[in-house]
Write an enzyme that holds these catalytic residues in place. Structure first.
Site, mmCIF file in Angstrom:
data_model
loop_
_atom_site.group_PDB
_atom_site.id
_atom_site.type_symbol
_atom_site.label_atom_id
_atom_site.label_comp_id
_atom_site.label_asym_id
_atom_site.label_seq_id
_atom_site.Cartn_x
_atom_site.Cartn_y
_atom_site.Cartn_z
ATOM 1 N N TYR A 141 15.339 -37.825 54.021
ATOM 2 C CA TYR A 141 15.528 -36.261 53.689
ATOM 3 C C TYR A 141 14.424 -35.758 52.753
ATOM 4 O O TYR A 141 13.933 -34.611 52.911
ATOM 5 C CB TYR A 141 17.029 -35.978 53.321
ATOM 6 C CG TYR A 141 17.866 -35.679 54.554
ATOM 7 C CD1 TYR A 141 18.077 -34.454 54.518
ATOM 8 C CD2 TYR A 141 18.402 -36.552 55.505
ATOM 9 C CE1 TYR A 141 19.136 -33.862 55.619
ATOM 10 C CE2 TYR A 141 19.329 -36.367 56.550
ATOM 11 C CZ TYR A 141 19.534 -35.000 56.554
ATOM 12 O OH TYR A 141 20.361 -34.617 57.471
ATOM 13 N N GLU A 168 21.914 -25.473 60.422
ATOM 14 C CA GLU A 168 21.203 -24.855 59.722
ATOM 15 C C GLU A 168 19.798 -25.333 60.144
ATOM 16 O O GLU A 168 19.466 -26.273 60.358
ATOM 17 C CB GLU A 168 21.241 -25.548 58.096
ATOM 18 C CG GLU A 168 22.698 -25.003 57.562
ATOM 19 C CD GLU A 168 22.730 -26.036 56.406
ATOM 20 O OE1 GLU A 168 22.045 -27.073 56.294
ATOM 21 O OE2 GLU A 168 23.966 -25.810 55.542
#
Length: 591
Positions: A201, A82
Site C-alpha cells: 500500500y 474510494e
C-alpha cells in the site's frame, strides 16, 4: 499477457483472438472482478455474448459492491468504494461502459466530469469529545524514529515480510500517531494484519501521501457503487447477450492435474436446489472468484442485531476454494485467511435520516450543506476517542436514485466490534440498528436527552456484520493466493481479492478489475498490453514529495542527527551545490 504503459496501446483495439468463436466462458460469481472479466471477454476478447455464462449464487449481482432498498428493511450499503486517478485498468474498462443516466457518454466521462466539478476533500477528518474537532490539522505527527520505521518497511524485501504482522515493524512511535489513525480507518487495517500488504500500500500510493489527511486524493461515484458501477456493467453485458444464471451455487470445480498441464474438467453447481454438473473442454474457459470478503455477512434491522455467522457454508466462496485448493498446491491456501473471524471482522450500518432533526448535526461537523448534491463529509469522519473506533460518512446526496427528497443516506463502520460503546455499553456486534445510531449520535454531539428519540423516530439504521471482510489482510506468504493464471493452466483463471498479481493492492476496485483483465488477456492471448500498475514508486519526484509530506513539511536538514550524520549531511550538500540534484531537492523542499 504482457504489461504496457503510455497511450500507444491504451487506445488500440486488439485483433480478434484466434479460435475465439469456438470458445465459451463460465464465470463464478458476479462481483466486480467477475463482471470485469465478462466485459473484457466481449470487448477485447470479442467472444460472442451468448457464449459467456455468469453463475451467481444470489438472486442479484454485484458481490461486495452492493446498494439496495430492501423491502420492509430500508436502504443498505455494506461498504463504500474510494477511487484513485491512477486505477489504470478500471478507467480502461469504464471508458467503454455507457452511462445509464446520460445518453452518449461513458461511465468514465460521467465520473471525470463529476469529480472535476465537485472535487473531494474533507473539512473535518476526526472528532473527539462528542463532536469537537480533533484538530489532526492535516498533520501526520510522525517523529524521525517513526518516519524511519516506515522507510524501513518500504525497503524490506517481500520475502522477509511473509507471515509477518504490521505490529512487528511499527512500534508505538507509528501506531499512536495521526498517520496510523488516518491509515487504519481509511483502509481498515488492524495492527495484526499483513506487513507485506502494508508495504504494498505504501509503495502503491506513494503519490497520494499528501492527500491522506484530508482525502483530496480520493474520488467517489455519484451514487452508491451498485447503481454507479455495477448496473452500467450489467446493462452493457446484457446488450451483448451475456447469460446470467442467478440462484446458482458453484460448489466445486474439478481439475485434471498433469505434470505440466492443468485443465478444468467439470463444474458442480446447485441450481435452484438441484445438483448439476457442467462438463468442460479445453475450449470452455472458467474464471473462478475464490474466497470472498462479504461471505457470511448478515443484516440486522432497526430493532435487531446482525448475527455473527462464522460457519463456512456450502456453495460459498470459502467452501468452494477449499475444495479446489485440495486438488493442487498452486491453487492457494484458503485457511490462511478464513481461520479466525475475530481478526478479520468489522461492522457497518446504513443510516437513513427521516426528518429534519439529525442533518444539522451532520452539517455542523462536515461544514457543508448535506442537501447541496455535492461533497458532504468528503470521506469518513473518524471518532478518535470511540471505543469501537467508529467512522462515518455521507457521500454526495442522494446516494440512491429512489431516495426521497429531504432524506440523507450515510454509512457508519466500527473496527472494534467486541468492545462496549462509550454511550451504549454493549459490544457493537450485539447492538440493534437503533443502538448503533444512538452511539453515533452521541459522538456527533447530540444532547444525551435527545438521543433515544432521534435514533428511534428520526432515523432508520440497518446493521451489517461481516466476519471475513478483511480476511485478505491476514498475514500470508507468496503461495497462499493462487496466481491469476497458475502455471500450466489451460482453461481456467482465478479472480478477485484472493488471486495474486504483482504490485497491486487488495481491497480496491482496481485490484478486482485488474485480475479480470489479466485473466482474459492470458487465456485468450489478447494482443494488447494490460496497463501496468502506476509507477509512482519509481518516480523520484513522488518519492521526494512523500518524504517531505510524511514529515509534515519538515526538510531533510531538519532531522535530528548525530555528530557524524551532521558531518555527512554537510559534505553531501557541499558536493551537490550548484547541480541539478540541488535544484531538484530544493524544488521539492527536501532541503
Amino acid at each position: 499477457m504482457y504489461y504496457s504503459s503510455g497511450n500507444y496501446e491504451a487506445f488500440a483495439r486488439p485483433l480478434k483472438p484466434e479460435g475465439v468463436d469456438h470458445k465459451s466462458a463460465y464465470i463464478v460469481g458476479s462481483g466486480l472482478a467477475a463482471l470485469a472479466a465478462a466485459c473484457f471477454l466481449v470487448r477485447d476478447g470479442q467472444m460472442k455474448g451468448d457464449h459467456v455464462h455468469v453463475l451467481e449464487k444470489d438472486p442479484i449481482p454485484g458481490g461486495a459492491c452492493d446498494g439496495y432498498l430492501y423491502e420492509n428493511l430500508g436502504y443498505v450499503m455494506r461498504g463504500g468504494r474510494e477511487m484513485d486517478n491512477h486505477f489504470e485498468c478500471m478507467w480502461d474498462l469504464f471508458r467503454s461502459i455507457p452511462s445509464i443516466e446520460t445518453e452518449g457518454v461513458s461511465v468514465l466521462d460521467e465520473y471525470y466530469w463529476l469529480n472535476k466539478k465537485d472535487p473531494n476533500y474533507s473539512l473535518m477528518r476526526a472528532t473527539v469529545n462528542q463532536g469537537e474537532d480533533a484538530h489532526t490539522d492535516k498533520k501526520f505527527g510522525l517523529s524521525d524514529k517513526a518516519a524511519m520505521e516506515i522507510m524501513h518497511l518500504f525497503f524490506t524485501p517481500d520475502e522477509e515480510l511473509y507471515d509477518k504482522r504490521i505490529e512487528e515493524y511499527f512500534s508505538n512511535e507509528v501506531l499512536n500517531t495521526n498517520f496510523w489513525l488516518y491509515w487504519r480507518t481509511m483502509f481498515a487495517f488492524e495492527n495484526w494484519h499483513s506487513a507485506l500488504e502494508m508495504k504494498r500500500y505504501i509503495r502503491r500510493y506513494i503519490h497520494h501521501v499528501g492527500g491522506l489527511p484530508d482525502f483530496k486524493a480520493l474520488r467517489f461515484t455519484k451514487y452508491n457503487q451498485y447503481e454507479s458501477m455495477i448496473l452500467p456493467m450489467i446493462k452493457y453485458l446484457e446488450s451483448y447477450g451475456v447469460q446470467f444464471h442467478y440462484n446458482t451455487k458453484v460448489v466445486n470445480v474439478e481439475f485434471d492435474i498433469q505434470k505440466d498441464k492443468k485443465t478444468a474438467k467439470c463444474v458442480s453447481v446447485i441450481r435452484d436446489g438441484k445438483e448439476e454438473n457442467i462438463d468442460l473442454t479445453e475450449d470452455d474457459l472458467i474464471f473462478i472468484t475464490n474466497g470472498g470478503c462479504v461471505e457470511n455477512s448478515s443484516l440486522g434491522s432497526q430493532d435487531t442485531p446482525a448475527p455473527f455467522n462464522t460457519e463456512i457454508k456450502e456453495g460459498g466462496g470459502w467452501d468452494m476454494w477449499r475444495k479446489i485448493a485440495a486438488q493442487d498446491p498452486s491453487f492457494g491456501n484458503p485457511d490462511k485467511f478464513c481461520y479466525d473471524p475475530e481478526q478479520s471482522n468489522w461492522m457497518s450500518a446504513t443510516v437513513t435520516t427521516l426528518d429534519e432533526k439529525i442533518p444539522p448535526y451532520i452539517q455542523k461537523i462536515c461544514k457543508r450543506d448535506p442537501f447541496s448534491g455535492k461533497v458532504v463529509t468528503g470521506g469518513i469522519v473518524t471518532v478518535k476517542d470511540s471505543n469501537w473506533l467508529l467512522s462515518w460518512t455521507f457521500n454526495r446526496q442522494p446516494q440512491f436514485r429512489s431516495q426521497p427528497k429531504g432524506q440523507l443516506v450515510g454509512w457508519i463502520y466500527g473496527l472494534f466490534t467486541d468492545k462496549p460503546g462509550n454511550y451504549v455499553k454493549k459490544a457493537m456486534r450485539d447492538c440493534t440498528g437503533k443502538e448503533i445510531c444512538m452511539e453515533w449520535l452521541y459522538h456527533m454531539g447530540v444532547p444525551e436527552s435527545k438521543i433515544p428519540e432521534l435514533a428511534e423516530k428520526s432515523a432508520n439504521t440497518i446493521p451489517c456484520m461481516m466476519p471475513y471482510v478483511t480476511a485478505f489482510f491476514m498475514p500470508r506468504t507468496k503461495e497462499d493466493r493462487p496466481l491469476v493464471v497458475p502455471e500450466g493452466a489451460v482453461n481456467f483463471a482465478f479472480l478477485g481479492q484472493f488471486a495474486e498479481t504483482a504490485r497491486d493492492t487488495i481491497f480496491t476496485t482496481e485490484y478486482s478489475i485488474r485480475t479480470g483483465m489479466e485473466a482474459v488477456y492470458t487465456l485468450l492471448n489478447v494482443d494488447r498490453g494490460v496497463p501496468e500498475v502506476w509507477g509512482s514508486v519509481y518516480d523520484v519526484r513522488d518519492l521526494l514529495n512523500s518524504t517531505v509530506q510524511l514529515r509534515d513539511g519538515k526538510k531533510l536538514t531538519d532531522m535530528e542527527l548525530g555528530f557524524k550524520e551532521k558531518l555527512a549531511m554537510k559534505e553531501f550538500l557541499k558536493k551537490i551545490e550548484g547541480t541539478d540534484v540541488e535544484k531538484l531537492l530544493k524544488e521539492h523542499r527536501v532541503i
